[in-house]
Design a protein around this motif. Structure first.
Motif, short mmCIF file in Angstrom:
data_model
loop_
_atom_site.label_atom_id
_atom_site.label_comp_id
_atom_site.label_asym_id
_atom_site.label_seq_id
_atom_site.Cartn_x
_atom_site.Cartn_y
_atom_site.Cartn_z
N ALA A 97 91.16 49.35 42.89
CA ALA A 97 91.17 49.26 44.36
C ALA A 97 92.58 49.21 44.94
CB ALA A 97 90.38 48.03 44.81
N LEU A 98 93.56 48.80 44.14
CA LEU A 98 94.93 48.72 44.63
C LEU A 98 95.69 50.04 44.45
CD1 LEU A 98 95.99 45.17 43.36
CD2 LEU A 98 94.95 45.82 45.54
N HIS A 99 95.08 50.98 43.73
CA HIS A 99 95.72 52.28 43.47
C HIS A 99 94.64 53.36 43.48
CE1 HIS A 99 99.38 50.12 42.33
NE2 HIS A 99 98.61 49.34 41.60
N LEU A 100 94.11 53.65 44.63
CA LEU A 100 93.00 54.60 44.73
C LEU A 100 93.47 56.04 44.53
CD1 LEU A 100 91.16 53.04 47.81
CD2 LEU A 100 90.36 53.07 45.44
N ASN A 118 87.88 39.61 44.88
CA ASN A 118 88.33 39.62 43.49
C ASN A 118 89.64 40.37 43.28
OD1 ASN A 118 85.91 38.28 42.63
ND2 ASN A 118 84.83 40.23 42.81
N LEU A 119 90.19 40.96 44.33
CA LEU A 119 91.45 41.68 44.17
C LEU A 119 92.59 40.72 43.85
CD1 LEU A 119 91.41 44.37 47.02
CD2 LEU A 119 90.36 44.42 44.75
N ALA A 120 93.55 41.21 43.09
CA ALA A 120 94.69 40.39 42.70
C ALA A 120 95.61 40.11 43.88
CB ALA A 120 95.47 41.07 41.58
N ASN A 121 95.60 41.00 44.88
CA ASN A 121 96.51 40.85 46.02
C ASN A 121 95.79 41.38 47.26
OD1 ASN A 121 98.56 41.46 48.04
ND2 ASN A 121 100.09 41.17 46.42
N TYR A 122 95.40 40.49 48.17
CA TYR A 122 94.61 40.90 49.33
C TYR A 122 95.40 41.80 50.27
CZ TYR A 122 91.64 37.07 47.71
OH TYR A 122 90.86 36.25 46.96
N ARG A 123 96.64 41.45 50.52
CA ARG A 123 97.44 42.27 51.44
C ARG A 123 97.66 43.67 50.86
NH1 ARG A 123 100.65 41.49 55.86
NH2 ARG A 123 102.04 43.25 56.26
N ALA A 124 97.95 43.75 49.56
CA ALA A 124 98.14 45.05 48.94
C ALA A 124 96.86 45.87 49.02
CB ALA A 124 98.57 44.88 47.48
N TYR A 179 83.51 31.03 37.80
CA TYR A 179 84.55 31.73 38.58
C TYR A 179 84.12 31.96 40.02
CZ TYR A 179 86.84 35.91 40.44
OH TYR A 179 87.47 36.80 41.27
N LEU A 180 82.84 32.25 40.25
CA LEU A 180 82.37 32.62 41.59
C LEU A 180 82.71 31.58 42.65
CD1 LEU A 180 80.86 34.48 43.52
CD2 LEU A 180 78.71 33.52 42.68
N PRO A 181 82.29 30.31 42.51
CA PRO A 181 82.62 29.33 43.56
C PRO A 181 84.10 29.08 43.71
CG PRO A 181 81.53 28.26 41.70
CD PRO A 181 81.41 29.72 41.48
N SER A 182 84.84 29.13 42.60
CA SER A 182 86.29 28.91 42.70
C SER A 182 86.96 30.06 43.44
CB SER A 182 86.90 28.71 41.31
OG SER A 182 86.77 29.88 40.52
N SER A 183 86.46 31.28 43.24
CA SER A 183 87.05 32.43 43.94
C SER A 183 86.78 32.37 45.44
CB SER A 183 86.52 33.74 43.36
OG SER A 183 85.15 33.94 43.70
N VAL A 184 85.61 31.89 45.82
CA VAL A 184 85.29 31.74 47.24
C VAL A 184 86.15 30.65 47.87
CG1 VAL A 184 83.48 31.15 48.90
CG2 VAL A 184 82.95 32.60 46.94
N HIS A 185 86.37 29.57 47.13
CA HIS A 185 87.20 28.48 47.65
C HIS A 185 88.63 28.93 47.88
CE1 HIS A 185 88.26 24.34 48.47
NE2 HIS A 185 89.22 24.40 47.56
N ARG A 186 89.13 29.83 47.03
CA ARG A 186 90.50 30.34 47.18
C ARG A 186 90.62 31.43 48.24
NH1 ARG A 186 90.19 30.63 41.48
NH2 ARG A 186 90.02 32.89 41.64
N PHE A 187 89.51 32.02 48.62
CA PHE A 187 89.53 33.15 49.55
C PHE A 187 89.97 32.67 50.94
CE2 PHE A 187 87.09 36.61 51.88
CZ PHE A 187 87.90 37.63 51.43
N PRO A 188 90.81 33.45 51.64
CA PRO A 188 91.27 33.02 52.96
C PRO A 188 90.11 32.81 53.94
CG PRO A 188 92.54 34.89 52.17
CD PRO A 188 91.40 34.73 51.23
N ALA A 189 90.26 31.83 54.81
CA ALA A 189 89.28 31.62 55.87
C ALA A 189 89.33 32.81 56.83
CB ALA A 189 89.58 30.33 56.62
#
Length: 226
Positions: A97-100, A118-124, A179-189
């Motif tokens: 997804a970061l290099h389509l 799940n992307l490594a870098n949201y802005r990228a 991993y699922l709940p931890s990834s949601v907790h880290r996700f930006p509001a």
């Protein structure tokens, strides 16, 4: 990790969400009916997984319309998705997804359901989405969030305690459902992610909560003049 749970991914999604996930995909797809109704519209469902969002998009495509592209990084997920949506007019391909592997300004609509987180870098990721969208093209990101209040407390207990245990039991694999709940907790509001979308260059950004804010749809447009 996702390849490990691919064989039972659909079953777990429907069981653990009490089938509400089907409602979310369909609501999200309906929001893009105007662009999906255009036969010449170029559409990509990114991080398509086993293809449920792709199928929801295909329901709104005309019979003579361009096929919906569907991409994922996890091979086993994509294999299962392709079996469902290719007969109905989808085209599957593996991609980061970061290099389509798409030229700039080639898409009228890009959607991603429960994959952007799940992307490594949201802005990228947002910058890459901006690159491949045409001027005036639309972006839709369907993903989880953490609601507040009493609903949020009840949801947090289910999401962090019950869901990982049930998911691990049914799938036979424990890592992904921890991993699922931890990834949601880290996700930006939502306000933070909307701000990032704007800083990348998107306009008309919005977030529509689903099911008391357990999930929600982010929408944005690449400016026509860009």
């Amino acid at each position: 990790m996702f390849d490990q749970i691919a064989p039972r991914y659909d079953l777990l999604n429907h069981v653990l969400s009490c089938n509400i996930d089907r409602v979310w995909w369909r609501k999200a797809a309906r929001r893009f009916r105007p662009v999906l109704a255009r036969p010449d519209a170029q559409v990509l469902d990114l991080c398509c997984g086993t293809g449920d969002m792709t199928l929801a998009l295909l329901r709104h495509r005309p019979k003579d319309g361009q096929p919906v592209l569907a991409a994922d990084f996890a091979h086993q997920m994509l294999v299962r998705g392709a079996a469902k949506f290719v007969p109905k007019g989808g085209i599957a391909f593996e991609a980061d997804a970061l290099h389509l592997p798409l030229p700039p300004g080639s898409l009228d609509l890009l959607t991603t359901a429960f994959g952007f987180r799940n992307l490594a870098n949201y802005r990228a990721g947002l910058e890459e989405f901006y690159r491949v969208l045409k001027p005036g093209g639309e972006l839709g990101i369907l993903d989880f969030s953490e609601p507040g209040g009493l609903i949020g407390k009840l949801y947090a207990f289910y999401f962090r305690r019950v869901l990982p245990a049930m998911g691990s039991l049914i799938s036979g694999v424990s890592g992904p459902y921890r991993y699922l709940p931890s990834s949601v907790h880290r996700f930006p509001a939502p306000p933070q992610l909307l701000q990032t979308m704007q800083s990348v260059g998107f306009t008309e950004v919005s977030w529509t909560p689903y099911s008391f804010g357990i999930a929600g749809l982010y929408r944005a447009v690449k400016p026509p003049s860009s």
